[in-house]
Scaffold this active site. Sequence first.
Site, PDB file in Angstrom:
ATOM      1  N   ASP A  19      10.777   0.751  15.415  1.00 41.30           N
ATOM      2  CA  ASP A  19       9.428   1.347  15.396  1.00 41.30           C
ATOM      3  C   ASP A  19       8.352   0.340  14.991  1.00 41.30           C
ATOM      4  O   ASP A  19       7.180   0.555  15.257  1.00 41.30           O
ATOM      5  CB  ASP A  19       9.361   2.513  14.388  1.00 41.30           C
ATOM      6  CG  ASP A  19      10.384   3.585  14.663  1.00 41.30           C
ATOM      7  OD1 ASP A  19      10.959   3.601  15.776  1.00 41.30           O
ATOM      8  OD2 ASP A  19      10.649   4.399  13.750  1.00 41.30           O
ATOM      9  N   ASP A  53      22.476  -6.649  -4.327  1.00 42.02           N
ATOM     10  CA  ASP A  53      22.474  -5.453  -5.184  1.00 42.02           C
ATOM     11  C   ASP A  53      21.943  -4.262  -4.396  1.00 42.02           C
ATOM     12  O   ASP A  53      22.493  -3.162  -4.443  1.00 42.02           O
ATOM     13  CB  ASP A  53      21.579  -5.685  -6.419  1.00 42.02           C
ATOM     14  CG  ASP A  53      22.114  -6.817  -7.298  1.00 42.02           C
ATOM     15  OD1 ASP A  53      23.308  -6.758  -7.634  1.00 42.02           O
ATOM     16  OD2 ASP A  53      21.351  -7.759  -7.614  1.00 42.02           O
ATOM     17  N   HIS A  63      26.718   8.273   8.571  1.00 43.17           N
ATOM     18  CA  HIS A  63      26.682   6.809   8.765  1.00 43.17           C
ATOM     19  C   HIS A  63      27.628   6.112   7.793  1.00 43.17           C
ATOM     20  O   HIS A  63      27.604   6.330   6.601  1.00 43.17           O
ATOM     21  CB  HIS A  63      25.257   6.265   8.638  1.00 43.17           C
ATOM     22  CG  HIS A  63      24.496   6.763   7.435  1.00 43.17           C
ATOM     23  ND1 HIS A  63      23.826   7.973   7.414  1.00 43.17           N
ATOM     24  CD2 HIS A  63      24.292   6.221   6.207  1.00 43.17           C
ATOM     25  CE1 HIS A  63      23.236   8.141   6.240  1.00 43.17           C
ATOM     26  NE2 HIS A  63      23.502   7.097   5.491  1.00 43.17           N
ATOM     27  N   ASP A  71      19.344  13.950   8.797  1.00 46.59           N
ATOM     28  CA  ASP A  71      19.210  15.278   9.426  1.00 46.59           C
ATOM     29  C   ASP A  71      18.322  15.276  10.665  1.00 46.59           C
ATOM     30  O   ASP A  71      17.688  16.261  10.989  1.00 46.59           O
ATOM     31  CB  ASP A  71      18.604  16.244   8.389  1.00 46.59           C
ATOM     32  CG  ASP A  71      17.277  15.718   7.830  1.00 46.59           C
ATOM     33  OD1 ASP A  71      16.633  16.437   7.044  1.00 46.59           O
ATOM     34  OD2 ASP A  71      16.882  14.580   8.199  1.00 46.59           O
ATOM     35  N   ASP A  90      21.941   0.878  -3.152  1.00 43.93           N
ATOM     36  CA  ASP A  90      21.756   0.820  -1.691  1.00 43.93           C
ATOM     37  C   ASP A  90      20.765   1.877  -1.245  1.00 43.93           C
ATOM     38  O   ASP A  90      20.730   2.985  -1.794  1.00 43.93           O
ATOM     39  CB  ASP A  90      23.101   0.979  -0.985  1.00 43.93           C
ATOM     40  CG  ASP A  90      24.003  -0.228  -1.223  1.00 43.93           C
ATOM     41  OD1 ASP A  90      25.133  -0.243  -0.700  1.00 43.93           O
ATOM     42  OD2 ASP A  90      23.576  -1.150  -1.960  1.00 43.93           O
ATOM     43  N   HIS A  92      18.886   3.732   2.161  1.00 44.90           N
ATOM     44  CA  HIS A  92      18.943   4.006   3.600  1.00 44.90           C
ATOM     45  C   HIS A  92      17.710   4.785   4.029  1.00 44.90           C
ATOM     46  O   HIS A  92      17.248   5.674   3.314  1.00 44.90           O
ATOM     47  CB  HIS A  92      20.198   4.833   3.945  1.00 44.90           C
ATOM     48  CG  HIS A  92      21.479   4.145   3.586  1.00 44.90           C
ATOM     49  ND1 HIS A  92      22.651   4.840   3.354  1.00 44.90           N
ATOM     50  CD2 HIS A  92      21.767   2.838   3.388  1.00 44.90           C
ATOM     51  CE1 HIS A  92      23.602   3.990   3.051  1.00 44.90           C
ATOM     52  NE2 HIS A  92      23.098   2.748   3.065  1.00 44.90           N
ATOM     53  N   ASP A  94      16.010   7.065   7.282  1.00 40.15           N
ATOM     54  CA  ASP A  94      16.443   7.850   8.441  1.00 40.15           C
ATOM     55  C   ASP A  94      15.766   7.297   9.709  1.00 40.15           C
ATOM     56  O   ASP A  94      14.556   7.438   9.876  1.00 40.15           O
ATOM     57  CB  ASP A  94      16.059   9.331   8.222  1.00 40.15           C
ATOM     58  CG  ASP A  94      16.642  10.232   9.299  1.00 40.15           C
ATOM     59  OD1 ASP A  94      16.618  11.468   9.105  1.00 40.15           O
ATOM     60  OD2 ASP A  94      17.130   9.714  10.341  1.00 40.15           O
ATOM     61  N   GLU A  97      13.173   9.002  12.063  1.00 41.25           N
ATOM     62  CA  GLU A  97      11.737   9.175  11.752  1.00 41.25           C
ATOM     63  C   GLU A  97      10.942   8.108  12.503  1.00 41.25           C
ATOM     64  O   GLU A  97      11.489   7.104  12.931  1.00 41.25           O
ATOM     65  CB  GLU A  97      11.479   9.033  10.234  1.00 41.25           C
ATOM     66  CG  GLU A  97      12.408   9.814   9.351  1.00 41.25           C
ATOM     67  CD  GLU A  97      12.451  11.310   9.668  1.00 41.25           C
ATOM     68  OE1 GLU A  97      11.522  11.811  10.335  1.00 41.25           O
ATOM     69  OE2 GLU A  97      13.426  11.972   9.279  1.00 41.25           O
ATOM     70  N   GLU A 115      11.948   5.347  -2.651  1.00 45.07           N
ATOM     71  CA  GLU A 115      13.410   5.171  -2.663  1.00 45.07           C
ATOM     72  C   GLU A 115      13.829   4.104  -3.669  1.00 45.07           C
ATOM     73  O   GLU A 115      14.832   4.268  -4.369  1.00 45.07           O
ATOM     74  CB  GLU A 115      13.921   4.791  -1.257  1.00 45.07           C
ATOM     75  CG  GLU A 115      13.686   5.853  -0.195  1.00 45.07           C
ATOM     76  CD  GLU A 115      14.202   7.231  -0.586  1.00 45.07           C
ATOM     77  OE1 GLU A 115      13.675   8.220  -0.053  1.00 45.07           O
ATOM     78  OE2 GLU A 115      15.113   7.335  -1.440  1.00 45.07           O
ATOM     79  N   HIS A 118      14.399   5.338  -7.079  1.00 43.13           N
ATOM     80  CA  HIS A 118      15.773   5.855  -7.278  1.00 43.13           C
ATOM     81  C   HIS A 118      16.759   4.704  -7.473  1.00 43.13           C
ATOM     82  O   HIS A 118      17.616   4.761  -8.345  1.00 43.13           O
ATOM     83  CB  HIS A 118      16.224   6.665  -6.054  1.00 43.13           C
ATOM     84  CG  HIS A 118      15.532   7.977  -5.867  1.00 43.13           C
ATOM     85  ND1 HIS A 118      15.392   8.925  -6.863  1.00 43.13           N
ATOM     86  CD2 HIS A 118      14.939   8.498  -4.765  1.00 43.13           C
ATOM     87  CE1 HIS A 118      14.748   9.977  -6.383  1.00 43.13           C
ATOM     88  NE2 HIS A 118      14.459   9.749  -5.106  1.00 43.13           N
ATOM     89  N   HIS A 124      13.643  12.417  -9.576  1.00 45.13           N
ATOM     90  CA  HIS A 124      12.377  13.003  -9.139  1.00 45.13           C
ATOM     91  C   HIS A 124      11.550  13.479 -10.335  1.00 45.13           C
ATOM     92  O   HIS A 124      12.062  13.836 -11.385  1.00 45.13           O
ATOM     93  CB  HIS A 124      12.661  14.166  -8.180  1.00 45.13           C
ATOM     94  CG  HIS A 124      13.010  13.687  -6.813  1.00 45.13           C
ATOM     95  ND1 HIS A 124      13.818  14.402  -5.953  1.00 45.13           N
ATOM     96  CD2 HIS A 124      12.691  12.550  -6.158  1.00 45.13           C
ATOM     97  CE1 HIS A 124      13.955  13.729  -4.825  1.00 45.13           C
ATOM     98  NE2 HIS A 124      13.261  12.599  -4.922  1.00 45.13           N
TER      99      HIS A 124
HETATM  100  C1  LIG Z   1      17.294  15.452  -1.495  1.00 46.30           C
HETATM  101  C2  LIG Z   1      16.859  14.081  -1.084  1.00 46.30           C
HETATM  102  C3  LIG Z   1      17.909  13.373  -0.269  1.00 46.30           C
HETATM  103  C4  LIG Z   1      15.537  14.198  -0.296  1.00 46.30           C
HETATM  104  C5  LIG Z   1      15.022  12.855   0.087  1.00 46.30           C
HETATM  105  C6  LIG Z   1      14.620  12.041  -1.153  1.00 46.30           C
HETATM  106  O1  LIG Z   1      14.047  12.496  -2.098  1.00 46.30           O
HETATM  107  N1  LIG Z   1      14.959  10.768  -1.072  1.00 46.30           N
HETATM  108  O2  LIG Z   1      14.619   9.956  -2.136  1.00 46.30           O
HETATM  109  C7  LIG Z   1      13.787  12.921   0.941  1.00 46.30           C
HETATM  110  O3  LIG Z   1      13.712  12.265   1.953  1.00 46.30           O
HETATM  111  N2  LIG Z   1      12.823  13.732   0.550  1.00 46.30           N
HETATM  112  C8  LIG Z   1      11.635  13.874   1.396  1.00 46.30           C
HETATM  113  C9  LIG Z   1      11.026  15.216   1.135  1.00 46.30           C
HETATM  114  C10 LIG Z   1      11.986  16.220   1.639  1.00 46.30           C
HETATM  115  N3  LIG Z   1      11.851  16.455   2.908  1.00 46.30           N
HETATM  116  O4  LIG Z   1      12.846  16.626   0.928  1.00 46.30           O
HETATM  117  C11 LIG Z   1      10.646  12.780   1.079  1.00 46.30           C
HETATM  118  O5  LIG Z   1       9.558  12.810   1.584  1.00 46.30           O
HETATM  119  N4  LIG Z   1      11.012  11.787   0.237  1.00 46.30           N
HETATM  120  C12 LIG Z   1      10.384  10.511   0.306  1.00 46.30           C
HETATM  121  C13 LIG Z   1       9.076  10.360  -0.423  1.00 46.30           C
HETATM  122  C14 LIG Z   1       8.269   9.312   0.000  1.00 46.30           C
HETATM  123  C15 LIG Z   1       7.036   9.040  -0.620  1.00 46.30           C
HETATM  124  C16 LIG Z   1       6.620   9.816  -1.665  1.00 46.30           C
HETATM  125  C17 LIG Z   1       7.367  10.884  -2.107  1.00 46.30           C
HETATM  126  N5  LIG Z   1       6.897  11.611  -3.147  1.00 46.30           N
HETATM  127  C18 LIG Z   1       8.619  11.182  -1.476  1.00 46.30           C
HETATM  128 CA   LIG Z   2      15.180  13.151   8.719  1.00 46.90          CA
HETATM  129 ZN   LIG Z   3      13.585  11.010  -3.637  1.00 48.95          ZN
END
Ligand SMILES: CC(C)C[C@H](C(=O)NO)C(=O)N[C@@H](CC(N)=O)C(=O)NCc1cccc(N)c1
Ligand SMILES: [Ca+2]
Ligand SMILES: [Zn+2]
Length: 159
Positions: A19, A53, A63, A71, A90, A92, A94, A97, A115, A118, A124
């Site tokens: 992308d 790391d 994957h 998803d 690590d 990853h 998606d 997107e 990410e 984390h 969170h």
């Molecule tokens: C249960 C987790 C695997 C959800 C996943 C996440 O939090 N990853 O860190 C995630 O992609 N969450 C989406 C929201 C969702 N659809 O659940 C998200 O936008 N996370 C990235 C993000 C990026 C920038 C800022 C914030 N606040 C959050």
């Molecule tokens: Ca997705």
């Molecule tokens: Zn998150």
Amino acid sequence: LPGWRKYNLTYRIINYTPDMARTAVDEAIQEGLEVWSKVTPLQFTKISKGIADIMIAFRTRVHGRCPRYFDGPLGVLGHAFPPGPGLGGDTHFDEDENWTKDGAGFNLFLVAAHEFGHALGLSHSSDQTALMFPNYVSLDPRKYPLSQDDINGIQSIYG
Ligand SMILES: CC(C)C[C@H](C(=O)NO)C(=O)N[C@@H](CC(N)=O)C(=O)NCc1cccc(N)c1
Ligand SMILES: [Ca+2]
Ligand SMILES: [Zn+2]
């Protein structure tokens, strides 16, 4: 201990999303890490082979040996594993997107910065203004994305 036991961490970008230009991906990742190194003693070094790391990859659905799956378009945008050996750290993204360096689709820098929070040991936050808030809020990426809540969190681990 919730964090890494060292301040100098390595990262490696395993593959690139089609992308964006490769240089734009390199920049978004580097800036996503710099968000955190600016407020801690952490240093990040990019390596191009071997085991880092923080191994970074764009993946879809089921994957490799990753215990978490993606998803398809929207919904989950990425995941990262807390500090530790092997899968620890690590990160990853998606690949289903639309990753961008600007406001369209999902801004890779913003998601990467979240990410990497984390990957450094943060979970969170319930603070709506926090980068670690569960849901993506499309901020102006040039604005400083860290809230005081994020800074308090990361400095409680690497203060
Ligand atoms: C249960 C987790 C695997 C959800 C996943 C996440 O939090 N990853 O860190 C995630 O992609 N969450 C989406 C929201 C969702 N659809 O659940 C998200 O936008 N996370 C990235 C993000 C990026 C920038 C800022 C914030 N606040 C959050
Ligand atoms: Ca997705
Ligand atoms: Zn998150």
